[in-house]
Motif scaffolding. Structure first.
Motif, PDB file in Angstrom:
ATOM      1  N   THR A 179       0.851  -1.181   0.000  1.00 36.49           N
ATOM      2  CA  THR A 179       0.000   0.000   0.000  1.00 36.49           C
ATOM      3  C   THR A 179       0.892   1.237   0.000  1.00 36.49           C
ATOM      4  O   THR A 179       2.122   1.125   0.012  1.00 36.49           O
ATOM      5  CB  THR A 179      -0.953   0.007   1.217  1.00 36.49           C
ATOM      6  N   LEU A 180       0.288   2.408  -0.025  1.00 37.77           N
ATOM      7  CA  LEU A 180       1.056   3.650   0.025  1.00 37.77           C
ATOM      8  C   LEU A 180       1.362   4.024   1.470  1.00 37.77           C
ATOM      9  O   LEU A 180       0.638   3.663   2.390  1.00 37.77           O
ATOM     10  CB  LEU A 180       0.279   4.780  -0.661  1.00 37.77           C
ATOM     11  N   GLN A 181       2.418   4.779   1.639  1.00 40.41           N
ATOM     12  CA  GLN A 181       2.882   5.128   2.970  1.00 40.41           C
ATOM     13  C   GLN A 181       1.893   6.018   3.705  1.00 40.41           C
ATOM     14  O   GLN A 181       1.698   5.889   4.917  1.00 40.41           O
ATOM     15  CB  GLN A 181       4.227   5.857   2.851  1.00 40.41           C
ATOM     16  N   ASN A 182       1.252   6.929   2.981  1.00 43.25           N
ATOM     17  CA  ASN A 182       0.352   7.887   3.608  1.00 43.25           C
ATOM     18  C   ASN A 182      -0.704   8.316   2.602  1.00 43.25           C
ATOM     19  O   ASN A 182      -0.550   8.083   1.392  1.00 43.25           O
ATOM     20  CB  ASN A 182       1.127   9.108   4.122  1.00 43.25           C
ATOM     21  N   PHE A 183      -1.754   8.948   3.077  1.00 42.30           N
ATOM     22  CA  PHE A 183      -2.858   9.356   2.223  1.00 42.30           C
ATOM     23  C   PHE A 183      -3.345  10.743   2.616  1.00 42.30           C
ATOM     24  O   PHE A 183      -3.256  11.141   3.779  1.00 42.30           O
ATOM     25  CB  PHE A 183      -4.038   8.383   2.342  1.00 42.30           C
ATOM     26  N   ALA A 184      -3.879  11.459   1.630  1.00 45.72           N
ATOM     27  CA  ALA A 184      -4.615  12.679   1.929  1.00 45.72           C
ATOM     28  C   ALA A 184      -6.017  12.272   2.394  1.00 45.72           C
ATOM     29  O   ALA A 184      -6.302  11.086   2.571  1.00 45.72           O
ATOM     30  CB  ALA A 184      -4.671  13.567   0.689  1.00 45.72           C
ATOM     31  N   SER A 185      -6.906  13.254   2.566  1.00 43.07           N
ATOM     32  CA  SER A 185      -8.226  12.954   3.128  1.00 43.07           C
ATOM     33  C   SER A 185      -9.100  12.146   2.180  1.00 43.07           C
ATOM     34  O   SER A 185      -9.982  11.408   2.610  1.00 43.07           O
ATOM     35  CB  SER A 185      -8.939  14.258   3.494  1.00 43.07           C
ATOM     36  N   ILE A 186      -8.902  12.305   0.872  1.00 41.06           N
ATOM     37  CA  ILE A 186      -9.730  11.621  -0.112  1.00 41.06           C
ATOM     38  C   ILE A 186      -8.854  10.778  -1.027  1.00 41.06           C
ATOM     39  O   ILE A 186      -7.630  10.858  -0.987  1.00 41.06           O
ATOM     40  CB  ILE A 186     -10.562  12.627  -0.937  1.00 41.06           C
ATOM     41  N   ARG A 187      -9.503   9.959  -1.889  1.00 42.34           N
ATOM     42  CA  ARG A 187      -8.780   8.977  -2.704  1.00 42.34           C
ATOM     43  C   ARG A 187      -9.008   9.158  -4.202  1.00 42.34           C
ATOM     44  O   ARG A 187      -8.679   8.284  -4.988  1.00 42.34           O
ATOM     45  CB  ARG A 187      -9.231   7.548  -2.337  1.00 42.34           C
ATOM     46  N   GLU A 188      -9.616  10.288  -4.608  1.00 43.58           N
ATOM     47  CA  GLU A 188     -10.008  10.441  -6.008  1.00 43.58           C
ATOM     48  C   GLU A 188      -8.961  11.154  -6.856  1.00 43.58           C
ATOM     49  O   GLU A 188      -9.156  11.360  -8.049  1.00 43.58           O
ATOM     50  CB  GLU A 188     -11.340  11.201  -6.085  1.00 43.58           C
ATOM     51  N   GLN A 189      -7.853  11.547  -6.257  1.00 44.07           N
ATOM     52  CA  GLN A 189      -6.825  12.259  -7.026  1.00 44.07           C
ATOM     53  C   GLN A 189      -6.129  11.319  -8.000  1.00 44.07           C
ATOM     54  O   GLN A 189      -5.923  10.146  -7.723  1.00 44.07           O
ATOM     55  CB  GLN A 189      -5.762  12.856  -6.093  1.00 44.07           C
ATOM     56  N   HIS A 200      -0.451  16.061   0.956  1.00 38.87           N
ATOM     57  CA  HIS A 200       0.113  15.444   2.164  1.00 38.87           C
ATOM     58  C   HIS A 200      -0.969  14.724   2.960  1.00 38.87           C
ATOM     59  O   HIS A 200      -2.168  14.950   2.780  1.00 38.87           O
ATOM     60  CB  HIS A 200       0.730  16.530   3.046  1.00 38.87           C
ATOM     61  N   GLY A 201      -0.523  13.864   3.870  1.00 41.63           N
ATOM     62  CA  GLY A 201      -1.402  13.258   4.860  1.00 41.63           C
ATOM     63  C   GLY A 201      -1.067  13.855   6.206  1.00 41.63           C
ATOM     64  O   GLY A 201      -0.863  15.054   6.330  1.00 41.63           O
ATOM     65  N   THR A 202      -0.979  13.000   7.240  1.00 40.02           N
ATOM     66  CA  THR A 202      -0.560  13.508   8.535  1.00 40.02           C
ATOM     67  C   THR A 202       0.297  12.485   9.261  1.00 40.02           C
ATOM     68  O   THR A 202       0.137  11.270   9.088  1.00 40.02           O
ATOM     69  CB  THR A 202      -1.760  13.917   9.407  1.00 40.02           C
ATOM     70  N   GLY A 203       1.209  12.992  10.076  1.00 41.54           N
ATOM     71  CA  GLY A 203       2.166  12.176  10.812  1.00 41.54           C
ATOM     72  C   GLY A 203       3.505  12.870  10.798  1.00 41.54           C
ATOM     73  O   GLY A 203       4.098  13.074   9.726  1.00 41.54           O
ATOM     74  N   ALA A 204       4.009  13.267  11.972  1.00 42.92           N
ATOM     75  CA  ALA A 204       5.217  14.076  12.042  1.00 42.92           C
ATOM     76  C   ALA A 204       6.470  13.338  11.557  1.00 42.92           C
ATOM     77  O   ALA A 204       7.494  13.967  11.284  1.00 42.92           O
ATOM     78  CB  ALA A 204       5.436  14.573  13.476  1.00 42.92           C
ATOM     79  N   ARG A 205       6.386  12.013  11.437  1.00 41.65           N
ATOM     80  CA  ARG A 205       7.518  11.239  10.911  1.00 41.65           C
ATOM     81  C   ARG A 205       7.366  10.940   9.419  1.00 41.65           C
ATOM     82  O   ARG A 205       8.267  10.347   8.812  1.00 41.65           O
ATOM     83  CB  ARG A 205       7.652   9.917  11.672  1.00 41.65           C
ATOM     84  N   LEU A 206       6.240  11.328   8.838  1.00 45.64           N
ATOM     85  CA  LEU A 206       5.933  10.975   7.451  1.00 45.64           C
ATOM     86  C   LEU A 206       5.945  12.221   6.571  1.00 45.64           C
ATOM     87  O   LEU A 206       5.276  13.211   6.880  1.00 45.64           O
ATOM     88  CB  LEU A 206       4.563  10.295   7.370  1.00 45.64           C
ATOM     89  N   PRO A 207       6.662  12.203   5.458  1.00 44.45           N
ATOM     90  CA  PRO A 207       6.765  13.383   4.600  1.00 44.45           C
ATOM     91  C   PRO A 207       5.541  13.529   3.695  1.00 44.45           C
ATOM     92  O   PRO A 207       4.704  12.620   3.597  1.00 44.45           O
ATOM     93  CB  PRO A 207       8.021  13.092   3.784  1.00 44.45           C
ATOM     94  N   TRP A 453       0.353  17.388  10.569  1.00 39.47           N
ATOM     95  CA  TRP A 453       1.807  17.540  10.572  1.00 39.47           C
ATOM     96  C   TRP A 453       2.444  16.609   9.549  1.00 39.47           C
ATOM     97  O   TRP A 453       1.890  15.537   9.243  1.00 39.47           O
ATOM     98  CB  TRP A 453       2.393  17.218  11.954  1.00 39.47           C
ATOM     99  N   THR A 454       3.590  17.019   9.032  1.00 36.86           N
ATOM    100  CA  THR A 454       4.397  16.128   8.195  1.00 36.86           C
ATOM    101  C   THR A 454       5.869  16.361   8.516  1.00 36.86           C
ATOM    102  O   THR A 454       6.244  17.378   9.103  1.00 36.86           O
ATOM    103  CB  THR A 454       4.204  16.394   6.684  1.00 36.86           C
ATOM    104  N   ALA A 455       6.684  15.409   8.091  1.00 37.77           N
ATOM    105  CA  ALA A 455       8.129  15.622   8.063  1.00 37.77           C
ATOM    106  C   ALA A 455       8.448  16.524   6.879  1.00 37.77           C
ATOM    107  O   ALA A 455       7.561  16.919   6.112  1.00 37.77           O
ATOM    108  CB  ALA A 455       8.841  14.282   7.954  1.00 37.77           C
ATOM    109  N   ARG A 456       9.723  16.815   6.679  1.00 37.57           N
ATOM    110  CA  ARG A 456      10.115  17.711   5.591  1.00 37.57           C
ATOM    111  C   ARG A 456      10.077  16.992   4.244  1.00 37.57           C
ATOM    112  O   ARG A 456      10.036  15.756   4.150  1.00 37.57           O
ATOM    113  CB  ARG A 456      11.520  18.246   5.855  1.00 37.57           C
TER     114      ARG A 456
END
Length: 578
Positions: A179-189, A200-207, A453-456
């Protein structure tokens, strides 16, 4: 017969033409032969013009009995496409909307546009709130280029055509255990679109999602198809990962994946004081975390998502059922219907079938700019979340989704928040000042104000770009919903939203080095404001390097549109890279 003809002539001739004839018919004896000849000439001329008009454009026999028919707009020509973004806040009409179904077809379309100096702006799913990809001069969409080209289970990578949607990609990866590492709020992009705008999604360790790209094929007007990666032209690769569709059309992408996994989502209600006490720990301990701030209340909804192993057999149900959680919102809606509409409407049984976001939209539609009404809705939302506390477990792509509600205006900013080891706490300061501003200015601000939040990112055009590996960034979104199709009401909401956004900009952005998400930045109409925005963007992003790459890869600005030209004007001759 003479009377009918005269009445017709008077109807068909301009009023100013009637005056000489009327004078001739109504005046007394003429004073001289000269006057007689003059008025006789007027009469003959008038009758001659009227007769010519009558016989050239005769009335139908029932013309005197026909009613006027209101003017009707002609339908759009069959070859004219109306293209709007999801919230219908931006729309263009174009005769050129290409959908190539292969890489050669895309290359041919770009080469032709370059030769003929025609616009062909890359368009993804059209989800960007600011209509970043729209161009009436011409667009190209890769919806027919949506294939999975290769899956390398060992390296956990997938190569896809850039027109594939995130939802379809996740489905295709499932059978490979990825699967993908992270997701935005929706899946239609579309994949190409989601990486180009720095989503971006969210997670301070995830870019941000552009960091998942390890190689790509870029189809350019001037240089054809070029392959980019960390090894092949790394400088252009990083610049093009978040290239806003201005450097080329992303045709193929190789993404770094992770093993498919489940997450436990813990949703609970907190307040600002508790957030301050626990914020550093929560940022560090939780794989994914976000806060939903509710204006005019002391409620903050905290959503934490982690692998199941982190939790000791949590209770995976809420203390309240769905109906109980919605009860307070339904009561408010029925009471509001009695006030704004009729008691009969308040008894409509279909109200019980509405979801929370549907109820919120209907409540807001009754009086979207009344601060007291919006405050009551926000308090009802706080009650809803208090009765929705609990845990749920599912696959990561299911858990990380979020119902954003209906059509809306949104402004999302990104700003530095220290490091994971040492958060600056400026993210909470920003929110505190924002909530104070809302109350001070009586802004009818609906909920939620979403904070993530995200990483850089290493992509220099990303709002979260940084050369420091440990840097973290906070993303804060303000919102106003468009819960009605009434044009007047939508215009009023739009004006109020831009006033809201302007207050936030002048009060907070510079102090916190906050910059808007590329898919949500709006171009000012005022020339001075636009100049200030251009100067501000130059302080944060490598605009000259970006423009040099544009001129090298797209010298005729085939891929550009008005928005891109206003954000990144070429202020002086740009030397092309050798």
């Amino acid at each position: 017969m003479r009377h009918l003809l005269l009445s017709r002539l008077l109807r068909r001739s301009p009023a100013s033409h009637h005056l000489p004839l009327l004078r001739a018919l109504s005046s007394g004896p003429v004073s001289s032969d000269a006057d007689l000849r003059k008025y006789a000439g007027y009469a003959i001329l008038f009758l001659g013009c009227g007769a010519a008009t009558y016989y050239s454009f005769p009335f139908p026999s029932d013309a005197l009995h026909k009613k006027a028919v209101p003017f009707k707009y002609a339908p759009l020509p069959e070859d004219l496409h109306a293209v709007s973004n999801w919230s219908a806040t931006h729309e263009v009409h174009t005769r050129v909307l290409l959908q190539p179904d292969s890489l050669p077809a895309l290359e041919d379309a770009l080469a032709t546009a370059q030769k003929e100096r025609r616009k062909l702006r890359p368009l993804g799913s059209g989800l960007s709130p600011n209509g970043l990809a729209l161009s009436r001069a011409g667009m190209v969409n890769l919806a027919l280029m949506d294939k999975v080209l290769d899956v390398d289970v060992k390296r956990k990578t997938v190569t896809v055509q850039a027109g594939i949607r995130i939802a379809e990609l996740v489905d295709a990866l499932r059978e490979h255990g990825l699967t993908l590492q992270n997701f935005a709020s929706i899946r239609e992009q579309q994949v190409g679109g989601i990486i180009q705008v720095g989503a971006h999604g969210t997670g301070a360790r995830l870019p941000p999602i552009d960091e998942q790209v390890i190689s790509m094929k870029l189809v350019t007007p001037a240089k054809g198809t070029i392959e980019l990666s960390r090894e092949k032209d790394p400088e252009l690769f990083y610049l093009a990962r978040c290239g806003l569709g201005g450097l080329g059309v992303v045709a193929e992408v190789t993404l770094q994946c992770v093993e498919r996994h489940q997450l436990v989502e813990h949703t609970f209600v907190s307040n600002a004081d508790e957030i301050k006490k626990n914020h550093k720990k929560w940022l560090s301990e939780n794989k994914h975390i976000k806060y939903l701030w509710i204006p005019y209340t002391d409620t903050v909804v905290v959503v934490q998502c982690n692998p199941p192993s982190k939790w000791k057999t949590p209770k995976l149900t809420s203390n309240y059922g769905k109906d109980e959680a919605l009860q307070h919102v339904r009561v408010l809606y029925r009471e509001s219907l009695k006030k704004y509409r009729t008691e009969a409407e308040s008894n409509d049984p279909e109200i019980d079938a509405l979801s929370f976001t549907e109820l919120r939209d209907k409540l807001l539609a009754l009086d979207p700019l009344d601060k007291d009404h919006v405050t009551r809705i926000n308090k009802a939302e706080a009650e809803f979340w208090k009765k929705s506390e609990g845990y749920r477990m599912g696959w990561s792509d299911e858990i990380l989704g979020f119902d954003c509600g209906g059509q809306q205006w949104v402004s999302e900013t990104c700003f530095p928040a220290g490091t994971l080891a040492k958060p600056s706490m400026k993210d909470l300061d920003y929110i505190e000042e924002l909530l104070q501003l809302i109350e001070k200015e009586d802004i009818p601000a609906p909920a939620p104000i979403e904070q993530r939040w995200t990483a850089r990112s290493k992509s220099p055009m990303s709002p979260a770009s940084s050369s420091e590996e440990d840097d973290i960034f906070s993303w804060v979104g303000i919102i106003m919903y468009l819960p009605t199709a009434d044009a007047r009401q939508r215009k009023e909401i739009t004006e109020e939203f831009f006033n809201y956004r302007s207050l936030v900009q002048t009060s907070l952005w510079d102090d916190y080095s906050a910059y808007e998400h590329w898919a949500k930045i709006e171009v000012p109409k005022d020339k001075n404001e636009l100049a200030e925005l251009q100067t501000r963007l130059r302080k944060r992003f490598p605009v000259d390097a970006y423009n040099r790459a544009r001129m090298e890869l797209d010298p005729n600005k085939v891929l550009s549109n008005a928005k891109l030209e206003k954000l990144f004007p070429v202020l002086e001759p740009v030397q092309q890279a050798k």
